[in-house]
Design an enzyme around this catalytic site. Sequence first.
Site, mmCIF file in Angstrom:
data_model
loop_
_atom_site.group_PDB
_atom_site.id
_atom_site.type_symbol
_atom_site.label_atom_id
_atom_site.label_comp_id
_atom_site.label_asym_id
_atom_site.label_seq_id
_atom_site.Cartn_x
_atom_site.Cartn_y
_atom_site.Cartn_z
ATOM 1 N N HIS A 67 0.959 -1.303 0.104
ATOM 2 C CA HIS A 67 -0.254 -0.350 0.223
ATOM 3 C C HIS A 67 1.015 1.014 -0.061
ATOM 4 O O HIS A 67 1.801 1.668 0.365
ATOM 5 C CB HIS A 67 -0.911 0.293 1.621
ATOM 6 C CG HIS A 67 0.023 0.417 2.900
ATOM 7 N ND1 HIS A 67 -0.193 1.055 3.140
ATOM 8 C CD2 HIS A 67 -0.366 -0.754 3.442
ATOM 9 C CE1 HIS A 67 0.009 1.539 4.142
ATOM 10 N NE2 HIS A 67 0.460 0.349 4.242
ATOM 11 N N ASP A 179 5.815 3.027 6.764
ATOM 12 C CA ASP A 179 4.859 2.960 6.594
ATOM 13 C C ASP A 179 3.487 3.448 5.455
ATOM 14 O O ASP A 179 3.421 4.472 6.107
ATOM 15 C CB ASP A 179 3.981 2.951 7.621
ATOM 16 C CG ASP A 179 2.404 1.715 8.109
ATOM 17 O OD1 ASP A 179 2.802 1.342 6.713
ATOM 18 O OD2 ASP A 179 2.281 1.941 8.770
ATOM 19 N N GLU A 213 -4.999 1.569 2.736
ATOM 20 C CA GLU A 213 -5.071 0.321 3.685
ATOM 21 C C GLU A 213 -5.010 0.421 4.636
ATOM 22 O O GLU A 213 -5.514 0.548 6.178
ATOM 23 C CB GLU A 213 -3.686 0.044 3.166
ATOM 24 C CG GLU A 213 -3.208 -1.059 4.298
ATOM 25 C CD GLU A 213 -3.304 -0.801 5.442
ATOM 26 O OE1 GLU A 213 -2.492 -2.174 6.091
ATOM 27 O OE2 GLU A 213 -2.860 0.255 5.811
ATOM 28 N N GLU A 214 -4.524 2.449 4.911
ATOM 29 C CA GLU A 214 -5.249 2.452 6.539
ATOM 30 C C GLU A 214 -5.996 2.988 6.943
ATOM 31 O O GLU A 214 -6.545 3.455 8.521
ATOM 32 C CB GLU A 214 -3.318 4.213 6.411
ATOM 33 C CG GLU A 214 -2.461 3.504 6.431
ATOM 34 C CD GLU A 214 -1.484 3.172 7.055
ATOM 35 O OE1 GLU A 214 -2.574 2.372 8.390
ATOM 36 O OE2 GLU A 214 -0.171 2.658 7.888
ATOM 37 N N ASP A 236 4.503 -5.486 3.531
ATOM 38 C CA ASP A 236 3.684 -4.278 4.108
ATOM 39 C C ASP A 236 4.842 -4.066 5.420
ATOM 40 O O ASP A 236 6.311 -4.748 4.639
ATOM 41 C CB ASP A 236 3.342 -4.089 5.283
ATOM 42 C CG ASP A 236 1.921 -2.856 5.801
ATOM 43 O OD1 ASP A 236 2.521 -2.369 6.095
ATOM 44 O OD2 ASP A 236 0.992 -3.328 5.282
ATOM 45 N N HIS A 323 4.120 4.046 13.486
ATOM 46 C CA HIS A 323 2.939 5.294 13.046
ATOM 47 C C HIS A 323 3.608 5.983 14.430
ATOM 48 O O HIS A 323 2.858 7.237 14.623
ATOM 49 C CB HIS A 323 1.775 4.906 13.466
ATOM 50 C CG HIS A 323 0.621 3.902 12.558
ATOM 51 N ND1 HIS A 323 -0.479 4.308 12.901
ATOM 52 C CD2 HIS A 323 0.335 3.472 11.278
ATOM 53 C CE1 HIS A 323 -1.021 3.219 11.922
ATOM 54 N NE2 HIS A 323 0.067 2.729 11.061
#
Length: 356
Positions: A67, A179, A213-214, A236, A323
Site C-alpha cells: 500500500h 509504512d 490500507e490505513e 508491509d 505510526h
Amino acid sequence: MTKPYSVPPFLSELLHARSPSGAENEAQAVFDRHVKSAADAYAKDALGNRLATLNPKGDPVLMLAGHMDELGLIITYVNKEGFLYFDTIGGHDLSVISGRRVVIQTANGPVKGVTGKRAIHLMDDEDRKRVPKKHEIWIDIGARSKDEALERISIGDVATYDHELELIHGSIGTARAFDNKVGAYIVGETLVRLAKEKKRLAARLVSVATSQEEIGTRGATTATYLVNPHIAVAIDVGHATDHPDCDNRKFGETKLGGGPIICRGPNINPKVYAWLVEAAKKAKIPYQLEADPRPTGTDARAIQMGRGGVATGLVSIPLRYMHTPSELVDLEDVERCVKLLVEFARGLESGDYAHF
C-alpha cells in the site's frame, strides 16, 4: 572510509510523496513514472490503485500488493481566530501529534503549519499527566482570522507531518512514512527487475500499489476482485521488537537488519508460506518469522477473502516506531525483500494453484 549508502531514486521519491489515505495522487505519480514503462499492461481503478502486469498470458496469476497510502490529518473546522482543527486519517498515537511541523495539501499548493497545544508552563500537575484529545490540538498556519485562514486552506484539505527521509547511519534510515512506501516500492521494483530478465516467467505477475490500507484495506479489496489471483503476497512493515520496552514474550522476536519477516497463521496459506521460505533459502536471503493468530492488520486480510478466496502470504520489513513521524528501517532489509520476491515469482510453475 565507508561509502555512503545510496537510496534508490524510486524509493526516495515515494518517501517524499505525500499520500494520506484517499489522497494518494503524489505517490501514484511516482509509481506511474517508475513502473508503467516496464509493464506489459498498466491500469488504475476508481479507488486509486495502480496495477502493473507482466506476462499477461501467464499461469498462475500472482498478485503482489504494497500500500502507498500513509497516515494523515484532515481539516474539519476553523475557529474565528484562524486556528485549524482536524481529525486523524489512520491510527495515530495522540501523544506524538503536538509540536510537529505539518504540510497541508491545498488546491493552491502546500501550506505549512505547526500543531499546537497549551505550553507545559501553563498546565497544572494533572494536565501534565494527560494525553490531549484530538479536539484539544490545533494547527497554526500563522493566520490572524478565520477568513484569512480560509483564503489559504479549505475544509477537507489533508495534511502530513513535515518529516522527510534521512539516513542516520549507513543503511539505517528514518522517514515519516516507511509504512508503507517501502511495500509499494518493493512490489514495483520486483516487476521492474523481472521485466529486464530474458527468461519469461511462467506466472502472470500483477504488482499492485494499493490505496486506503490505513483506513480498512479498502484498495486491496477492489484490486483483488479485479486481478482475481490464484496466489498473492502482501508486503508491509512489521514491528522490529529489538528496542527497549518491547517484551519478546508478548510481541515475538524480530530485529532491524535481520531480513524480511515471513508470517505464519490463519491469514497465511501454508503452501505460500513454505514457498516463501524455500525462495529465501535458495537465494541465501536471511529471513525472520512471526506468528499471528488472527487476520493481520495488513492488505493480506482483505486479499485472502477476495472472491472465492486467495492463497495468501505476507512478508514484512522490520520497522521501529511504527505510526510515529520518525519510523526507522534498515534499507538492506528492503533490498533483501525485493530479491526474495523476485526468486519467489521465478519459482512458480503453471498449475501450482492446484496444490491448495
